[in-house]
Scaffold this motif. Sequence first.
Motif, PDB file in Angstrom:
ATOM      1  N   PHE A  33       5.791  -4.504   1.013  1.00  0.00           N
ATOM      2  CA  PHE A  33       5.431  -5.816   0.466  1.00  0.00           C
ATOM      3  C   PHE A  33       4.285  -5.653  -0.517  1.00  0.00           C
ATOM      4  O   PHE A  33       4.285  -6.175  -1.616  1.00  0.00           O
ATOM      5  CB  PHE A  33       4.997  -6.747   1.602  1.00  0.00           C
ATOM      6  CG  PHE A  33       6.108  -7.073   2.560  1.00  0.00           C
ATOM      7  CD1 PHE A  33       7.359  -7.408   2.085  1.00  0.00           C
ATOM      8  CD2 PHE A  33       5.898  -7.042   3.918  1.00  0.00           C
ATOM      9  CE1 PHE A  33       8.382  -7.734   2.957  1.00  0.00           C
ATOM     10  CE2 PHE A  33       6.927  -7.355   4.794  1.00  0.00           C
ATOM     11  CZ  PHE A  33       8.164  -7.701   4.328  1.00  0.00           C
ATOM     12  N   LYS A  34       3.287  -4.876  -0.103  1.00  0.00           N
ATOM     13  CA  LYS A  34       2.086  -4.760  -0.920  1.00  0.00           C
ATOM     14  C   LYS A  34       2.414  -4.068  -2.243  1.00  0.00           C
ATOM     15  O   LYS A  34       2.046  -4.540  -3.329  1.00  0.00           O
ATOM     16  CB  LYS A  34       1.025  -3.953  -0.157  1.00  0.00           C
ATOM     17  CG  LYS A  34      -0.393  -4.231  -0.652  1.00  0.00           C
ATOM     18  CD  LYS A  34      -1.434  -3.582   0.264  1.00  0.00           C
ATOM     19  CE  LYS A  34      -2.804  -4.170  -0.012  1.00  0.00           C
ATOM     20  NZ  LYS A  34      -2.873  -5.593   0.404  1.00  0.00           N
ATOM     21  N   SER A 455       8.585 -12.752  -4.535  1.00  0.00           N
ATOM     22  CA  SER A 455       9.002 -13.124  -3.171  1.00  0.00           C
ATOM     23  C   SER A 455      10.442 -12.682  -2.922  1.00  0.00           C
ATOM     24  O   SER A 455      10.783 -12.205  -1.855  1.00  0.00           O
ATOM     25  CB  SER A 455       8.868 -14.636  -2.993  1.00  0.00           C
ATOM     26  OG  SER A 455       9.561 -15.284  -4.030  1.00  0.00           O
ATOM     27  N   ARG A 458      10.536  -9.088  -2.236  1.00  0.00           N
ATOM     28  CA  ARG A 458      10.063  -8.814  -0.864  1.00  0.00           C
ATOM     29  C   ARG A 458      11.223  -8.940   0.107  1.00  0.00           C
ATOM     30  O   ARG A 458      11.427  -8.119   0.993  1.00  0.00           O
ATOM     31  CB  ARG A 458       8.979  -9.826  -0.468  1.00  0.00           C
ATOM     32  CG  ARG A 458       7.663  -9.668  -1.227  1.00  0.00           C
ATOM     33  CD  ARG A 458       6.589 -10.490  -0.549  1.00  0.00           C
ATOM     34  NE  ARG A 458       5.414 -10.610  -1.425  1.00  0.00           N
ATOM     35  CZ  ARG A 458       5.024 -11.742  -1.987  1.00  0.00           C
ATOM     36  NH1 ARG A 458       5.719 -12.856  -1.777  1.00  0.00           N
ATOM     37  NH2 ARG A 458       3.960 -11.775  -2.751  1.00  0.00           N
ATOM     38  N   MET A 459      12.044  -9.983  -0.099  1.00  0.00           N
ATOM     39  CA  MET A 459      13.131 -10.222   0.861  1.00  0.00           C
ATOM     40  C   MET A 459      14.120  -9.085   0.877  1.00  0.00           C
ATOM     41  O   MET A 459      14.884  -8.932   1.807  1.00  0.00           O
ATOM     42  CB  MET A 459      13.862 -11.529   0.510  1.00  0.00           C
ATOM     43  CG  MET A 459      12.990 -12.754   0.669  1.00  0.00           C
ATOM     44  SD  MET A 459      13.723 -14.174  -0.136  1.00  0.00           S
ATOM     45  CE  MET A 459      15.088 -14.478   0.970  1.00  0.00           C
ATOM     46  N   GLN A 463      11.589  -4.005   5.548  1.00  0.00           N
ATOM     47  CA  GLN A 463      10.581  -4.498   6.498  1.00  0.00           C
ATOM     48  C   GLN A 463      10.838  -5.921   6.939  1.00  0.00           C
ATOM     49  O   GLN A 463      10.187  -6.450   7.838  1.00  0.00           O
ATOM     50  CB  GLN A 463       9.166  -4.428   5.872  1.00  0.00           C
ATOM     51  CG  GLN A 463       8.689  -3.026   5.622  1.00  0.00           C
ATOM     52  CD  GLN A 463       9.087  -2.527   4.244  1.00  0.00           C
ATOM     53  OE1 GLN A 463      10.221  -2.745   3.790  1.00  0.00           O
ATOM     54  NE2 GLN A 463       8.161  -1.858   3.596  1.00  0.00           N
ATOM     55  N   THR A 464      11.776  -6.621   6.245  1.00  0.00           N
ATOM     56  CA  THR A 464      11.950  -8.043   6.568  1.00  0.00           C
ATOM     57  C   THR A 464      12.708  -8.238   7.877  1.00  0.00           C
ATOM     58  O   THR A 464      12.839  -9.356   8.344  1.00  0.00           O
ATOM     59  CB  THR A 464      12.761  -8.725   5.441  1.00  0.00           C
ATOM     60  OG1 THR A 464      13.953  -7.954   5.264  1.00  0.00           O
ATOM     61  CG2 THR A 464      11.979  -8.778   4.163  1.00  0.00           C
ATOM     62  N   VAL A 466      13.679  -8.894  11.454  1.00  0.00           N
ATOM     63  CA  VAL A 466      12.989  -9.481  12.615  1.00  0.00           C
ATOM     64  C   VAL A 466      13.741  -9.083  13.879  1.00  0.00           C
ATOM     65  O   VAL A 466      14.947  -9.309  13.967  1.00  0.00           O
ATOM     66  CB  VAL A 466      12.928 -11.019  12.515  1.00  0.00           C
ATOM     67  CG1 VAL A 466      12.331 -11.592  13.786  1.00  0.00           C
ATOM     68  CG2 VAL A 466      12.139 -11.436  11.294  1.00  0.00           C
ATOM     69  N   ARG A 467      13.026  -8.404  14.794  1.00  0.00           N
ATOM     70  CA  ARG A 467      13.700  -7.963  16.029  1.00  0.00           C
ATOM     71  C   ARG A 467      13.584  -9.070  17.082  1.00  0.00           C
ATOM     72  O   ARG A 467      12.485  -9.483  17.418  1.00  0.00           O
ATOM     73  CB  ARG A 467      13.037  -6.692  16.563  1.00  0.00           C
ATOM     74  CG  ARG A 467      13.090  -5.539  15.593  1.00  0.00           C
ATOM     75  CD  ARG A 467      12.237  -4.395  16.056  1.00  0.00           C
ATOM     76  NE  ARG A 467      12.179  -3.351  15.038  1.00  0.00           N
ATOM     77  CZ  ARG A 467      13.191  -2.490  14.836  1.00  0.00           C
ATOM     78  NH1 ARG A 467      14.257  -2.560  15.581  1.00  0.00           N
ATOM     79  NH2 ARG A 467      13.081  -1.584  13.889  1.00  0.00           N
ATOM     80  N   ALA A 471       8.011  -7.795  19.804  1.00  0.00           N
ATOM     81  CA  ALA A 471       7.769  -6.474  19.223  1.00  0.00           C
ATOM     82  C   ALA A 471       6.947  -5.620  20.163  1.00  0.00           C
ATOM     83  O   ALA A 471       6.145  -6.103  20.943  1.00  0.00           O
ATOM     84  CB  ALA A 471       7.023  -6.648  17.914  1.00  0.00           C
ATOM     85  N   VAL A 476       5.710  -1.954  15.699  1.00  0.00           N
ATOM     86  CA  VAL A 476       4.628  -2.324  14.779  1.00  0.00           C
ATOM     87  C   VAL A 476       4.259  -1.125  13.920  1.00  0.00           C
ATOM     88  O   VAL A 476       4.257  -1.169  12.706  1.00  0.00           O
ATOM     89  CB  VAL A 476       3.409  -2.822  15.561  1.00  0.00           C
ATOM     90  CG1 VAL A 476       2.291  -3.153  14.595  1.00  0.00           C
ATOM     91  CG2 VAL A 476       3.781  -4.019  16.396  1.00  0.00           C
ATOM     92  N   GLU A 479       7.058  -0.148  11.517  1.00  0.00           N
ATOM     93  CA  GLU A 479       7.281  -1.022  10.363  1.00  0.00           C
ATOM     94  C   GLU A 479       6.097  -1.048   9.419  1.00  0.00           C
ATOM     95  O   GLU A 479       6.241  -1.331   8.237  1.00  0.00           O
ATOM     96  CB  GLU A 479       7.603  -2.440  10.854  1.00  0.00           C
ATOM     97  CG  GLU A 479       9.082  -2.563  11.212  1.00  0.00           C
ATOM     98  CD  GLU A 479       9.356  -3.727  12.139  1.00  0.00           C
ATOM     99  OE1 GLU A 479       8.433  -4.549  12.306  1.00  0.00           O
ATOM    100  OE2 GLU A 479      10.456  -3.820  12.664  1.00  0.00           O
TER     101      GLU A 479
END
Lengths: 481, 180, 1051
Positions: A33-34, A455, A458-459, A463-464, A466-467, A471, A476, A479
């Motif tokens: 993302f960064k 944005s 990013r999607m 990393q997007t 969701v488990r 978590a 953590v 990812e």
Amino acid sequence: MATQGPIREPEILDPMIDPRTGEYAVIAPGHTFKSVTQKIAGIVLTANTPFAWFGGLFLAATIATGVLIAVTWLFLKGVGIWGVTIPGAWGFAIINFVWWIGIGHAGTLISAILLLFKQQWRNSINRFAEAMTIFAVVCAGIFPLLHIGRPWLGYWLLPYPNSMNVWPQFRSPLAWDVFAVSTYATISVVFWYIGMIPDFGTLRDRAQWPLAKYFYGLLSLGWRGSTRHWIRYESASLLLAGLSTPLVLSVHTTISFDFAVAAMAGWHTTIFPPYFVAGAVYSGFAMVLTLAIPIRKFYHLEDLVTLRHLDNMAKVMLATGSIVAYGYGMEVFMSWYSASHWEFFMMWNRMFGPMGWAYWVLILTNIAIPQATLWWRRCRVSVWWLFVLSFIINIGMWFERFVIVVTSLYRDYLPSSWGTYRATKWDYMLFIGTWGLFTTLFLLFARLAPMVPISEIRMMLPQTKVRPGGATAEHVVEEAL
Amino acid sequence: MPPREGVYGLLAEFNTPTELVHATEMAHRAGYRRMECYTPYPVEEAAEALRFHKTRVPLMCLMGGIMGLVTGYGLEVWINVWGYPLNIRAMPLFSWPAFVIPGYEWTILFAGLSAAFGMLAMNGLPQLYHPLFNAPNFAAGASTDKFFLCLESHDPQFSPTGTRAFLEQFSPISVVEVDH
Amino acid sequence: MNTPNETRMNPQETMPAAQVVTAIAPAKLTLAEVRSKLEGKTGKRYWKNLDELAGTPAFQELMQEEFPRQAAAGEWVDSVSRRGFLKVMGASFALAGLAGCTKQPDEPIFPYVKQPEDLVLGRPMYFATAHPFPTGAVPVLVKSEAFRPIKLEGNPEHPASKGKSDAFTQASLLDLYDPDRSQHPKLRGEQAEFGEFQQQFAAAVAKTGDGQGVYFLSETITSPTLASQWKQVSAKYPQAKLIQYEPVNSDTARAASKAAFGGYYDTQYKLEDADVILALDADFLGGIGFPGFLPMAAAYAERHRFDKDKPMNRLYVVETMPTVTGFKAEHRLALKPSDLDAFADAMAGGNSKLTDPETQKFFTAVLDDIKKSGGRFAVVVGPQSSLAAQSAALALNATSKAVSYTETVAPLPSEQTADLKSLVADMNAGKVQWLVMLGVNPLYNAPADLDFLAGFNMVPNSVHLGTHVDETGFFSTWHIPKAHYLESWSDARAADGTISILQPMIDPLYGGKSAHDILQTLLDPSLSAYDAVVANAKTYISGDFPTAWRKALHDGWVPNTAFTPKTLGAPKSAPPSVSYPGGGIEISFRPDPSLYDGRYANNGWLQELPKQVTNLSWDNAALMSMELMGKLGIEENEAIELDLNGRTVIAPVLMVPGHPKDAVTVHLGLGRRADAGRVGAGVGFNAYALRTADQPLAAAGLTINRSKGTYDLCVTKVHNIEHRGAYAQRDLEKPLSDKDGAYSLAGHEAMERSIIRYATYDEAMKDPEYAHTGASGTLVNKVGYNPQGEAVPHEESFFPDAWRYDHKDESSKKLQNKWGMSIDLNSCVGCNSCIVGCYAENNIAVVGREQVKIGRIMQWLRIDSYFEGDLSAPRAHFQPMLCQHCESAGCEQVCPVGATVHTPEGINTMVYNRCVGTRYCSNNCPYKVRRFNFLLYSDFDTESLKFQRNPDVSVRSRGVMEKCSYCIQRIEAVKIDADKNNRAIEDGEILTACQQACPTGAIVFGNLNDPAARVTKLKAEERDYQVLADLNYRPRTSYTAGVINPNAELV
């Protein structure tokens, strides 16, 4: 789009190729993302603007002044300074109008239709494609107003209440144009801006310079990424996309009616709507390439705008180009099959008359060269060839409109009034001026707004995910990397 | 409105969407309702956790569309049949096929604008000030790569200490108190 | 009309102009003051006063202050830079003209229709007068709006012209308002007074006693009064001499008749009695340049109309330069001048041999036909015919029932070139003390070999009476501004001899004088031209003079003054004709079809008018055949040097279909110098420079050298020579004409597309439906959008009856009007007078050469000419093309602002002030009859031109589309009048400007709902067809297919 191409040896070695599909990756691996945020926002927020940008802007702005000069003289003297005459009462102005509008279409197509088709790869290019759309419409919008004999009365084409109680004449395709083009421009701008709001938020938060913070703060309307906002935002975007799709199709259809509704042989054709739209997308994608290729090089966006994008766009051009070719074929066929002397003579004159050369330029640039190359993947992923080809195709599409407008008019039904068409220096100055205007606007956009939707990029990152069920520490850690 | 005093809420910062969704889910189970997630991109699971499903944007869009159609086509018909009837190429006054395109375009125009501005309106945007912007870590992360859960103070469940403890258990990067 | 209150009315009349100017430039002396100074003055007094005024420094200052700002304004609004410069002068002329423009003359003149108590603004009055022309005057009615002549129309009650007129007459109106007219008498270039001249001249002549050394050089005298004045002068001064000279004259005819009958006689042709017509270089359908054009054209057309019950005439033409007459002919033979003489000689039974078989065949065919006709034939010759042709005609016509001889229309006939020679001799001998030139311009148009200038320089006192300070006026000691015929009293004879009184419509704008005033100077200066005319009129007006005089003015002609045919003996042997040594390339000189001998050079309407046959506008060229071009290896537009015995001119080349080989035709009247005025200056080249006194019509021994560069000629209709190639022949009916040879693609397409339809007499008799079933000249098997290229059946349209034109008025139960037009292609002779009439009626702008060249000519009405067949000997077709007023008009559908719509009476109207100028309507008009103001074409600056404009038609501005309106202002005028008098509109009461001007009545306009109307009947005929009918635009204008009557032996 994502067809399974046969995997060739050398390409396996290419890090950009996804070994599972053999396709080029949409985004280079290893982005977070960064990193994407920094990369894209950095272009806008950087303190030291590249010198080349200033150079380009100066050059473009200089060319753009041609518009000012040409328009000033035009207002002083009248459209007589152009090459238009009787019988060729339409000339460069209409040709350029249709050409620019057509270019715009790719932007909407990418941002809207590909969104509906969930084509993820579009995300990296849709932002500047939309920008291209808007600037192209700006350039196009200049012409219809200027080409009328009394531009200061152009507002008479709008339905506004007035003391004379006179209104536009809604049976005229030109009146339709007013609605189509104005709607198209408005919706495109709104769609474009809505799309940029979250990114403006990002820029606001990352900007160091207070003035920039303030500026982007205003533009972002105070966006803060609230989930409820996101949901409404997403549905609005989807709706706009859904609306833009029929819109973009209708706009060039309407413009093709300017010709198809008239009775001139060479204009009076039912095939115009589809093949105008195809042609528009064709030239539009060419223009996207013309812009994308230098930009990704200049701003080092190769891993966001990858060969996968170029390849896909080339495929779109191949498809639309083939439709256009079919259109030309049909015109020729119908001129014979209709057994109408008008059609037959028109086609003969178009091919072999005094202006026949234009037709053959069109065939060469629009059909021969692209068809000869785009079928081969090697050409589709060759950056340099695509860059050259994009220019060739846009020249070709300009000539298509030239052939339609001029060669259908200058030798029509009554031989006594046959004439010819010769553009004047003012025609050229205004046309070339709009290139400058277009480039100027685009350079400003590239400097002041995020060229790639952050944005949405990013999607696309892994990393997007969701488990479900919460978590654990490992996740953590994993990812975070 | 006059600047409100006191605490707006507690803001927990997470590294991954997974943690955020987990925390949100838990908070909801714990009876929290006045809460909101803030993410750098749309996280649908978060919406699930917030039990936020339906938006009215499509409805507004539809309304706008119908309005545009009626306005556009109606205008044309009125002008040509009653407002300013003319003999144009010996065509009927009510030349309905010719009127289709403007009507069509206005349908799209109105629908599009209502969708866009409707969305903004329902989001209460533009809203250039928001308490969260006071949180030092919010600006740095929310629009880049961090995920936030904010439990707001006017939730009956809310208590500065209890809620903080509640949030701490999800091992966020930080939990900060946000003032109005 | 001569009441003080008219004169008082003047200031208000000029108020607009005045206010404008004063508003622009507040000067020491405002125009208001100027006018107040002139207030109440009348007649000569008035003008004298203006002269004094003009002298004052304040007034000069005022004038000066006008110039710069006019210049500034001019530059912005103008398109062509030359016109720009010209407009600069603009306003000042109006100042000079001033209130005079709307002043009535002092002497009583009588309105034609009814005399109003007082002027009713917006209500035109009609006065009768005549347009004097060397070949005979054209009687006209002048439409006078607020005492400003704004339109000329033929005088319908006149026995000879029967209300017809022609291009020159229509255009002569613009000459009145020409802003470049000279405005002051000048003595050596300095402004002077006419009185001063009168004293000097009278004194000088009186001193000579017998008038020794006093020479008058006049244009052909057409006025009996002027002739009688001259008789008095020569009685008083026996030694004074009068020479008449015009570059285009009837010398050959005079010489021939002198030789044949021992005297000068005019030939009168009664073409209504001629079944066979042979024209030897006689363009009797071209215009009034040919004596008796109006009656002859009418008679020809009448006999050429197809009628089952009455035989049709047949026209043979032998000529050098292709003319409309030649192209109307059933059989046309193109011969270079020497061959033509041989042909003529052979016709007269001379011993010339005709070597060429084609010629021989033609010769025998014509001769047989003439013999067969049993005296019902006419051999027509005219001013352009050679001496040989003239004598041949005299010899052949001896047995003709259609030809008679009368005394000459010109009261003082002479052989002009010979006289001019003797004059030059006298000048060189220093015998000439006073050379008074009345309306002539010898320094421009005298034969080159006479070197008129050399002699002229030896003349101590030269006087020039002219409308412009032209080439001659500039060098003359005295220049006197000449009054326009609408400004002066005079009289003249029409072609049949009928006398018309010329009464002034308006006081001279610039204090012009007429030849009467000049001669009167030597008689009794106190008497005016009016007195002279009255005095002379007493000799030919019988009955109680005051009433008869009044009637003559009212009717526009004096009864019982037409000539009666003379009985003359058989013509004697012809004189030796001019020989053509060496043969080689020959050159023939012709008056310009639009500018005649150059007198109309500054007339914008005529300059812009596409010339007959060549469609050349704003130019003249070396006209030749394709063969000759090939032989010399030159292309069109290339500059060549024409060298005739050492005299040379540079000229651009233009191919003319049907021009004989080894000959070049040049048109006279162009190449005027700056003195000609803003329009005429520097247009074309001056062909007079090649013309000699001995061979004024044609000469041999022309050498052509290539010159440098090219000159892009301004041709309004091109004939491209392209070939489709074999594969594209599929849908052609006459593929051959498109495979090879020199064919006009446009002409061929016109036939393939059934735009032109005609048949031979026999075919027409066999199948009257030929226009729709096909004939030798009618290809209707073409498949357009609709089979047969024919109109779509009414019910096949989508909305056939969405709008109907059969509305009945509830109260009167009267069927509404439904306007339509029918044009008979058999009668149209392509003479262009309709176009000029349209110019005057509808305030059409003159756009200038550059704009015409790129296709922006503004004429609402054009005459399309198509060349069918090989361009070396084509058949031409003329088709007047104007707005067709389609019921289903494509232009209306595509206009986004509804600026062009249909009226309830079915007229396609253009709403100028609603037009935004998208030009879409023009694109969607298959007839391309719409005209667009690409720039500011209308002249809003030149004051004098404003006076000419028709107040009932708006002057279009920049960016607006315009087109033919069926002269809706005329329709409305009649409708209003009919309503007021509560009567029905009669058929033929409404005449469109083109219809009114047409000398052959080819155009008919009327109410299609009136079954008795001529137009309805014509449209009911089988031969009636619509152009491009298959597009289903349903045009209201239709055409009557032509019929030709070829000689079987020559087919």
